[in-house]
Scaffold this motif. Structure first.
Motif, PDB file in Angstrom:
ATOM      1  N   ALA A 237      33.664  42.580  39.901  1.00  0.00           N
ATOM      2  CA  ALA A 237      33.657  44.039  40.031  1.00  0.00           C
ATOM      3  C   ALA A 237      33.518  44.738  38.685  1.00  0.00           C
ATOM      4  CB  ALA A 237      34.934  44.504  40.725  1.00  0.00           C
ATOM      5  N   GLU A 238      33.771  43.994  37.591  1.00  0.00           N
ATOM      6  CA  GLU A 238      33.710  44.602  36.264  1.00  0.00           C
ATOM      7  C   GLU A 238      32.886  43.735  35.316  1.00  0.00           C
ATOM      8  OE1 GLU A 238      37.843  47.103  35.822  1.00  0.00           O
ATOM      9  OE2 GLU A 238      37.921  44.971  35.365  1.00  0.00           O
ATOM     10  N   SER A 251      33.386  49.107  35.165  1.00  0.00           N
ATOM     11  CA  SER A 251      33.065  48.824  36.567  1.00  0.00           C
ATOM     12  C   SER A 251      31.551  48.635  36.707  1.00  0.00           C
ATOM     13  CB  SER A 251      33.521  49.981  37.448  1.00  0.00           C
ATOM     14  OG  SER A 251      33.022  49.826  38.767  1.00  0.00           O
TER      15      SER A 251
END
Length: 741
Positions: A237-238, A251
């Motif tokens: 997700a990052e 992000s």
């Protein structure tokens, strides 16, 4: 693929001197749930919700009809296979939509960018109601062996029916209100009817078995849907993004094209991009299905979700989070799950007639025999209720879609993208597979093996050849240019460059027209090849492709070019033969000698040599006229006409080729044939399982119908046969998820 729905993909076996062919447009007309409601264009801005609790396609239809009855809803599409609802509406909040879905008996949660969390996928209320209903049923049943008053037993059974049957009854109400006739309606009528004739234990047992069966079916089906959802969790997700001299954790939604990511050893690549610096070994099995990590260095491409195993990499982002290869895979696979296979469409039509016919029969059974004095009203009413339960075609209706979802999910995890149930069925029925030679069976990177020219004229011949070929992107032309670079032979002054499709090329060099091409090109112009015949024949037998260099009067020399066999080709062809493919065919524009040598080395059973592009179409048609179902395999670059003619188009290297991923019927994400036998095997196993499911469902229904009239079938056994058959069908289909490559 239907006759009027040929998908045009592209592949490669090159004819020396051809110009690059453009991809043909692709139009798919397969029926989907969304297409039944409205063109998918109308859903471009639709909100998407995950629906929990649907265990057959009639549930999806009932929910769809219920949502359409709401004034604020403009368009809605509910798909059973993916467990999703797309809705276009005005003025309703997420909470209001979730509430309306709950009225129909299902749980809903909004989705954002295709992501969901595991908590949203659990329907805890339904589980609790089923447990409480079971406890009350058990108390009543055990109490019947003691001196507990009958009134208390009836209260236990009644409470069990109310608690366990609350949600099915509510669903039945809204189904009837929207004009649907689903299993909730049939089961609710059967349970209420059992209570009316005093069969409280039977009625409570029916409700509890139905609730437990639904719970088991729903959870099993969710596991098949998870086979695709787990792909969503592959990419982090990052990302670590360079900001000047420092790095920041950002992000992935906020990362822009052109940003520089740093991927440390052991980390997953967050987004697709191009390596700027660093050397590492990257495991890209989740995307391409390749079992061996691939070395990456500056200039190479890396995919989101692949694992950086050793060195640190700096990667320039080339695609946003919603456009990565893995995002496209998920999107295309979920689209594929929504497309109905021919078998599924037939079963759905059959079920649409079957249920009302059996319902009418149930009413006739309840009314006419007692009127004719053939028994009591109570007996025939009970038989009619049993017939109602047997009328639920759950097992039959889910026999096909669950198997297809499982097979497509397994294939996607193994680096194979199957674009719909129709293509899965086609792949399972394939009897012949045709391959382009260059770039598919071979590396597609030929090298010059020899130059034959009069003594001292080699460099002159090479210079003329280089001049003619500098304007071609053909692999053989590139091989000649590479060889000339190595020999430090420069090109000459040329003009009037022209491609002679399937034959070669020509140019005017220092005021004279020269040709580079096949021996046939020179023979057509009446130029004698007698002096070169022995050398041409000898080199061709050794597997070389011959390029003659000359003018309108004579041949000046020849260049022999050879390609190398892909390491994986031999094992892949062996695997296809083991999978039961009758005929492995090679199509090539090369000469007979080269074709024969490659055919022998790879193990193909038949080949067509010296083909022009239109000849390849004729070769495919010839195979079809022989009664074969033909798949065509290529690398996603050329030969669109042949692929359009084949029954099934399979493209290689789709992970790096957007066009191939969008246009082919089946895409091998890696640039090799390693997964092709698995594709055929899983398709054939899926067809066998679908047939098993259909026959099992029909036999169970027939057996239940036969046992009703002698009085051997009880109401709770009828429910058990229905829910049990559905569960067995689901579990049988789920075997496809565990099938190994």
């Amino acid at each position: 693929m239907s006759e009027d729905e040929k998908k045009n993909t592209c592949c490669s076996d090159h004819h020396h001197g051809h110009s690059d062919m453009k991809l043909l447009p692709v139009i798919g007309n397969e029926e989907t749930a969304a297409a039944r409601a409205i063109s998918m264009d109308h859903f471009s801005e639709a909100a998407v919700y995950r629906i929990i609790g649907m265990d057959c396609s009639s549930c999806a239809k009932s929910l769809e009809k219920h949502m359409r009855s709401i004034k604020a809803v403009q368009e809605v599409s509910v798909n059973f296979s993916t467990g999703k609802m797309q809705i276009v509406q005005e003025g309703l909040s997420d909470e209001a939509i979730v509430s309306e879905v709950a009225k129909a008996g299902y749980a809903a949660s909004p989705l954002s960018k295709g992501k969901t969390n595991k908590a949203e996928q659990k329907d805890g209320v339904g589980t609790k109601l089923a447990v409480i209903s079971g406890i009350l049923l058990a108390l009543g049943f055990l109490g019947s062996f003691t001196s507990v008053p009958e009134g208390i037993l009836i209260v236990c059974y009644a409470l069990s029916m109310i608690i366990g049957g609350y949600r099915p009854a509510r669903s039945a109400f809204y189904a009837i209100k929207s004009g649907s006739l689903d299993m909730n309606v049939l089961m609710s009528v059967a349970a209420i009817g059992a209570a009316m004739i005093g069969e409280w234990l039977e009625g409570a047992t029916v409700v509890w078995l139905f609730a437990i069966g639904n719970w088991l079916q729903t959870n099993s089906i969710e596991k098949t849907r998870d086979s695709i959802r787990t792909l969503m969790d592959l990419a982090p997700a990052e990302a670590w993004v360079k900001q000047g001299v420092s790095m920041a954790r950002v992000s992935v939604e906020d990362v822009r094209i052109g940003d520089i990511m740093v991927v440390k050893p052991g980390e997953k690549v967050p987004l697709d991009g191009e390596v700027l610096s660093g050397i590492s070994s990257v495991n890209q099995a989740p995307i391409t299905g390749e079992s061996i990590p691939v070395d990456k260095l500056a200039g190479d491409f890396v995919f989101a979700g692949s694992v950086n195993e050793s060195g640190s990499l700096e990667v320039k982002v080339t695609r946003l989070v919603e456009d990565t290869a893995i995002a496209k895979i998920i999107h295309l696979v979920e689209e594929a799950q929504e497309k109905k296979a021919p078998t599924q469409a037939f079963v759905d039509k059959f079920a649409a007639w079957y249920t009302p016919i059996v319902l009418v029969l149930a009413l006739l059974v309840i009314v006419f025999p007692p009127l004719l004095g053939w028994g009591t009203w109570g007996d025939w009413f009970y038989k009619g209720l049993e017939l109602l339960v047997v009328a639920c075609p759950c097992a039959l209706v889910i026999s096909t879609p669950v198997a297809i979802v499982s097979a497509i999910g397994n294939a996607a995890r193994n680096g194979v993208l199957i674009k719909g149930g129709a293509f899965l069925e086609k792949a399972g029925a394939i009897t012949a597979i045709a391959f382009d030679k260059t770039g598919t069976l071979t590396e597609g990177k030929p090298q010059v093996s020899r130059i034959v020219a009069p003594f001292g004229k080699e460099d002159e011949v090479l210079a003329i050849a280089r001049t003619i070929e500098e304007h071609s992107r053909h692999p053989i032309a590139q091989a000649i240019l590479t060889y000339a670079d190595g020999k430090k032979v420069a090109s000459l002054a040329g003009k009037d460059f022209r491609v002679l499709v399937g034959k070669g090329a020509e140019a005017t060099v220092e005021g004279q027209t020269y040709y580079a091409g096949k021996p046939g090109l020179f023979a057509e112009q009446g130029i004698s090849l007698a002096a070169w015949a022995d050398q041409i024949e000898s080199l061709q037998k050794e597997g070389n492709t011959i390029v003659l260099i000359g003018n309108a009067r004579s041949v000046l020399g020849l260049i022999a070019v050879a390609d190398t066999i892909r390491d994986i080709s031999v094992s892949a062809i062996g695997g296809l033969k083991a999978a039961g493919v009758d005929e492995i065919v090679m199509l090539t524009g090369d000469n007979e000698g080269t074709a024969a040598k490659v055919a022998k080395q790879t193990g193909v059973s038949r080949y067509f040599a010296e083909l022009l592009p239109e000849d390849k179409v004729a070769a495919i048609q010839k195979l079809q006229q022989e009664g074969k179902s033909v798949a065509m395999v290529g690398d996603g670059i050329n030969d669109a006409p042949a692929l359009a003619t084949a029954d099934l188009g399979i493209a290689m290297g789709g992970a790096g080729t957007d066009t191939a991923m969008e246009t082919a019927d089946i895409v091998l994400m890696a640039d090799n044939l390693e997964k092709l036998p698995h594709t055929v095997n899983i398709s054939r196993k899926a067809l066998r399982i679908i047939q098993q499911n259909i026959w099992f469902s029909i036999i169970v229904k027939l057996a239940a119908l036969i046992l009703i009239f002698p009085g051997w079938l009880t109401l709770w056994l009828a429910v058990l046969s229905d829910t049990g058959a559905a569960l067995i069908v689901i579990l049988n289909s789920m075997r496809l998820l565990r099938m190994k490559s």
